[in-house]
Design an enzyme around this catalytic site. Structure first.
Site, PDB file in Angstrom:
ATOM      1  N   GLY A  13      40.976  42.513  37.459  1.00 18.77           N
ATOM      2  CA  GLY A  13      39.778  43.284  37.133  1.00 18.77           C
ATOM      3  C   GLY A  13      38.505  42.548  37.549  1.00 18.77           C
ATOM      4  CG  ASP A  14      35.730  42.127  35.352  1.00 15.72           C
ATOM      5  OD1 ASP A  14      35.413  43.309  35.138  1.00 15.72           O
ATOM      6  OD2 ASP A  14      36.087  41.333  34.446  1.00 15.72           O
ATOM      7  CE  LYS A  17      37.882  47.703  39.121  1.00 12.20           C
ATOM      8  NZ  LYS A  17      37.886  46.299  38.726  1.00 12.20           N
ATOM      9  N   GLY A  18      32.907  48.489  41.309  1.00  9.55           N
ATOM     10  CA  GLY A  18      31.761  49.386  41.102  1.00  9.55           C
ATOM     11  C   GLY A  18      30.778  49.314  42.248  1.00  9.55           C
ATOM     12  CE  LYS A  19      28.189  45.018  47.361  1.00 11.35           C
ATOM     13  NZ  LYS A  19      27.665  43.836  48.003  1.00 11.35           N
ATOM     14  CB  ALA A  40      36.169  50.193  33.352  1.00 10.68           C
ATOM     15  N   GLY A  41      33.986  47.871  33.103  1.00 12.39           N
ATOM     16  CA  GLY A  41      32.548  47.626  33.228  1.00 12.39           C
ATOM     17  C   GLY A  41      32.271  47.449  34.700  1.00 12.39           C
ATOM     18  CG  HIS A  42      33.523  49.816  37.257  1.00 10.43           C
ATOM     19  ND1 HIS A  42      34.255  50.893  37.675  1.00 10.43           N
ATOM     20  CD2 HIS A  42      34.428  48.932  36.754  1.00 10.43           C
ATOM     21  CE1 HIS A  42      35.547  50.676  37.436  1.00 10.43           C
ATOM     22  NE2 HIS A  42      35.667  49.494  36.871  1.00 10.43           N
ATOM     23  CD  GLN A 225      41.072  48.948  33.124  1.00  6.92           C
ATOM     24  OE1 GLN A 225      41.729  49.938  33.368  1.00  6.92           O
ATOM     25  NE2 GLN A 225      39.865  49.036  32.578  1.00  6.92           N
ATOM     26  CB  ALA A 300      30.454  44.272  33.290  1.00  6.02           C
ATOM     27  CB  THR A 302      33.659  42.005  25.925  1.00  7.41           C
ATOM     28  OG1 THR A 302      34.160  41.231  27.007  1.00  7.41           O
ATOM     29  CG2 THR A 302      34.582  43.183  25.684  1.00  7.41           C
ATOM     30  CB  SER A 414      30.938  42.087  48.754  1.00  3.97           C
ATOM     31  OG  SER A 414      29.818  42.064  47.900  1.00  3.97           O
ATOM     32  CB  THR A 415      27.382  38.502  51.695  1.00  2.00           C
ATOM     33  OG1 THR A 415      26.545  39.625  52.045  1.00  2.00           O
ATOM     34  CG2 THR A 415      28.485  38.357  52.724  1.00  2.00           C
TER      35      THR A 415
HETATM   36  P1  GDP Z   1      34.155  45.685  38.647  1.00  2.00           P
HETATM   37  O1  GDP Z   1      34.618  45.816  37.236  1.00  2.00           O
HETATM   38  O2  GDP Z   1      35.276  45.476  39.597  1.00  2.00           O
HETATM   39  O3  GDP Z   1      33.257  46.812  39.067  1.00  2.00           O
HETATM   40  O4  GDP Z   1      33.274  44.352  38.709  1.00  2.00           O
HETATM   41  P2  GDP Z   1      32.168  43.908  37.623  1.00  2.00           P
HETATM   42  O5  GDP Z   1      30.953  44.726  37.813  1.00  2.00           O
HETATM   43  O6  GDP Z   1      32.746  43.828  36.268  1.00  2.00           O
HETATM   44  O7  GDP Z   1      31.943  42.399  38.064  1.00  2.00           O
HETATM   45  C1  GDP Z   1      31.525  42.049  39.341  1.00  2.00           C
HETATM   46  C2  GDP Z   1      30.233  41.217  39.213  1.00  2.00           C
HETATM   47  O8  GDP Z   1      29.972  40.561  40.425  1.00  2.00           O
HETATM   48  C3  GDP Z   1      29.018  42.064  38.924  1.00  2.00           C
HETATM   49  O9  GDP Z   1      28.106  41.323  38.174  1.00  2.00           O
HETATM   50  C4  GDP Z   1      28.453  42.340  40.320  1.00  2.00           C
HETATM   51  O10 GDP Z   1      27.058  42.601  40.316  1.00  2.00           O
HETATM   52  C5  GDP Z   1      28.746  41.030  40.992  1.00  2.00           C
HETATM   53  N1  GDP Z   1      29.022  41.113  42.433  1.00  2.00           N
HETATM   54  C6  GDP Z   1      29.709  42.067  43.118  1.00  2.00           C
HETATM   55  N2  GDP Z   1      29.829  41.725  44.425  1.00  2.00           N
HETATM   56  C7  GDP Z   1      29.218  40.523  44.551  1.00  2.00           C
HETATM   57  C8  GDP Z   1      29.024  39.617  45.654  1.00  2.00           C
HETATM   58  O11 GDP Z   1      29.472  39.842  46.779  1.00  2.00           O
HETATM   59  N3  GDP Z   1      28.349  38.459  45.396  1.00  2.00           N
HETATM   60  C9  GDP Z   1      27.854  38.158  44.173  1.00  2.00           C
HETATM   61  N4  GDP Z   1      27.203  37.004  44.014  1.00  2.00           N
HETATM   62  N5  GDP Z   1      28.009  38.984  43.120  1.00  2.00           N
HETATM   63  C10 GDP Z   1      28.685  40.133  43.304  1.00  2.00           C
HETATM   64  P1  IMO Z   2      37.119  46.546  35.088  1.00  2.00           P
HETATM   65  O1  IMO Z   2      37.364  47.991  35.442  1.00  2.00           O
HETATM   66  C1  IMO Z   2      38.691  42.857  33.394  1.00  2.00           C
HETATM   67  C2  IMO Z   2      41.552  43.238  30.095  1.00  2.00           C
HETATM   68  C3  IMO Z   2      41.120  42.731  28.737  1.00  2.00           C
HETATM   69  C4  IMO Z   2      42.452  42.282  28.180  1.00  2.00           C
HETATM   70  C5  IMO Z   2      43.419  43.340  28.701  1.00  2.00           C
HETATM   71  C6  IMO Z   2      43.717  44.466  27.716  1.00  2.00           C
HETATM   72  O2  IMO Z   2      35.709  46.249  34.750  1.00  2.00           O
HETATM   73  O3  IMO Z   2      37.697  45.641  36.124  1.00  2.00           O
HETATM   74  P2  IMO Z   2      42.341  46.583  26.905  1.00  2.00           P
HETATM   75  O4  IMO Z   2      41.044  46.674  26.175  1.00  2.00           O
HETATM   76  O5  IMO Z   2      42.359  47.282  28.223  1.00  2.00           O
HETATM   77  O6  IMO Z   2      43.518  46.948  26.048  1.00  2.00           O
HETATM   78  O7  IMO Z   2      42.514  45.001  27.205  1.00  2.00           O
HETATM   79  O8  IMO Z   2      42.793  43.888  29.860  1.00  2.00           O
HETATM   80  N1  IMO Z   2      40.637  44.232  30.708  1.00  2.00           N
HETATM   81  C7  IMO Z   2      39.813  43.954  31.734  1.00  2.00           C
HETATM   82  N2  IMO Z   2      39.559  42.788  32.366  1.00  2.00           N
HETATM   83  N3  IMO Z   2      38.100  43.995  33.822  1.00  2.00           N
HETATM   84  C8  IMO Z   2      38.367  45.171  33.218  1.00  2.00           C
HETATM   85  O9  IMO Z   2      37.924  46.348  33.700  1.00  2.00           O
HETATM   86  C9  IMO Z   2      39.227  45.181  32.096  1.00  2.00           C
HETATM   87  N4  IMO Z   2      39.684  46.149  31.253  1.00  2.00           N
HETATM   88  C10 IMO Z   2      40.559  45.556  30.432  1.00  2.00           C
HETATM   89  O10 IMO Z   2      40.208  41.660  28.865  1.00  2.00           O
HETATM   90  O11 IMO Z   2      42.830  41.053  28.749  1.00  2.00           O
HETATM   91 MG    MG Z   3      34.272  44.979  35.372  1.00  2.00          MG
END
Ligand code: GDP
Ligand code: IMO
Ligand code: MG
Length: 430
Positions: A13-14, A17-19, A40-42, A225, A300, A302, A414-415
């Protein structure tokens, strides 16, 4: 011309994807969430303006894209209301572009209580869930005890179903966890009220997708995720409660596999994980701390600090084949700027045997040793670079090694966090 693509996470996860969904959504007619919920937190960053989405698809800032929530998503109406109002306050017209499937399971207030109660009861073995009630809501769906969005518009039926569900859950809360029972009347009233706020947005998502596809429109399916959090293919039991891998697109949106033309697997240039569970390439030294700091690695949803480590090509290989990844998008390359030597986990050693894909047995993950390959880092900044040829030579070598090691070509890089900070090597829509 490619018509429909899937963007999904290939780590824990994280991955960013959102970007990437936001970036690609300007070229599509609909963006669809198909699993997960507001766990999720995008994050989207446009000219220093940051937007974090949890439930609403990441195409919402592009006016040309319809945003759909498919039946595979567990929906908290309270979270949806907060998110909708937050976006509307910023001038985003959510209501004219959002559609929610009537078949979505609803996350009820008792699901959240149960999520917290279970985590507390697990003590040191807690999963580290986001506490959003995701697991209990999916359990109710599978046990055929769940409330669906469509039930909210039939008060008699809702009352009947809720009574049955709450009889069961109040018994568990009271008798098993020693907690307060929840008031049936209050839960029912709140559900009816919240349902009313979204009645006009309820839409047959599967039917709509079929219609769009017949008209030759382009669709982007947005994963939440990551593959290693998949309930079947991830590091069970330290996973989320949905399938996060490719099959969930079909079941969670109501489309056939031939409706998917391209799969973009998102991976960071290193690895992070929030919550508990195995993480073979995790770093506990100042290099890991440096990645966390430069990458601003805090959840993003918690706000919890993310664990950081080297890229794990072994795990990515499995993600590439379970999802049929067409191309990778490597994010956060800039976070590796200045690292002297970059390591990549290239194989696992388990009981003397060398593995090139992870074991499927969850317990085995604890006993793995990782074999690494080292790559020279680069001292120049890659932040904001948009042309592949402008990258430092060692960054190019690193990306080429990723392609060779991870089982699919790198099509995007992504940079930086901003929508503009990308290198497009091969556009997924072309
Ligand atoms: P997602 O859950 O997959 O959408 O990702 P999140 O938003 O939870 O976490 C990605 C984090 O990395 C966010 O704070 C974005 O703003 C940041 N991010 C995404 N792409 C880049 C990148 O290429 N470089 C940097 N420095 N930050 C990035
Ligand atoms: P995005 O979409 C990262 C993790 C939690 C925990 C496990 C189970 O932003 O990538 P849950 O609440 O789903 O039952 O928790 O999954 N988790 C994530 N980790 N990014 C996420 O979403 C997540 N959604 C759940 O931290 O380990
Ligand atoms: Mg996220």
């Amino acid at each position: 011309m490619t018509k429909s693509i899937v963007v999904l996470g290939t780590q824990w996860g994280d991955e960013g994807k959102g970007k990437i969904v936001d970036l690609l959504s300007r070229d599509v007619d609909a963006v669809v969430r198909f699993q997960g919920g507001h766990n999720a937190g995008h994050t989207l960053v446009i000219d220093d303006q940051k937007t974090v989405l949890h439930l609403i698809p990441s195409g919402i800032l592009n006016e040309g894209a319809q945003c759909l929530i498919g039946n595979g998503v567990v929906v908290s109406l309270e979270a949806l209301k907060t998110e909708t109002e937050g976006l509307e306050a910023k001038g985003v017209d959510v209501r004219s572009r959002l559609g929610i499937s009537p078949a979505c399971p609803v996350i009820m207030p008792y699901h959240e209580l149960l999520d917290h109660a279970r985590e507390k009861a697990r003590g040191v073995n807690a999963i580290g869930t986001t506490g959003r009630g995701i697991g209990p809501a999916y359990e109710d769906k599978v046990s055929r005890r769940g409330i669906r969005i469509s039930d909210l518009y039939n008060p008699g039926l809702l009352s009947e179903k809720l009574e049955e569900a709450m009889d069961y859950h109040n018994f568990v809360l009271d008798q098993y966890f020693g907690m307060q029972r929840m008031s049936f009347d209050r839960v029912l009233d709140d559900a009816l009220q919240l349902g009313a706020c979204f009645s006009e947005l309820v839409k047959d998502v599967s039917g709509e997708l079929h219609r769009l596809r017949t008209e030759g429109k382009r669709i982007l399916y947005e994963g939440a995720q990551g593959s290693l959090l998949d309930i079947d293919h991830g590091t069970y039991p330290f996973v989320t409660s949905s399938n996060t891998t490719i099959g969930a697109v079909c079941t969670g949106a109501g489309v056939g596999p031939s409706a998917i033309d391209y799969v973009l697997g998102i991976t960071k240039a290193y690895t992070t994980r929030v919550g508990s569970g195995p993480f073979p390439t995790e770093l506990f030294d100042e290099v890991g701390a440096g990645l966390a700091e430069r990458g601003a690695e805090f959840g993003a949803t918690t706000g919890r600090p993310r664990r950081c480590g080297w890229l794990d090509a072994v795990a990515l290989r499995r993600a590439a084949h379970t999802n049929g990844v067409t191309g990778f998008c490597v994010t956060k390359l800039d976070v590796l700027d200045g690292v002297e030597t970059i390591k990549v986990g290239i194989a696992y050693r388990l009981n003397g045997e060398l593995l090139d894909i992870p074991p499927q047995n969850a317990e085995a993950w604890d006993d793995l040793e990782v074999e690494y390959e080292s790559f020279p880092g680069w001292q120049e900044s890659t932040r904001g670079i948009t042309r592949f040829e402008d990258l430092p030579a060692n960054a190019k070598t690193y990306l080429a090694a990723m392609e060779a090691l991870c089982g699919a070509p790198v099509h995007m890089v992504s940079t930086g966090p901003d929508r503009k900070e990308n290198i497009v090597i091969r556009h997924p829509m072309e």
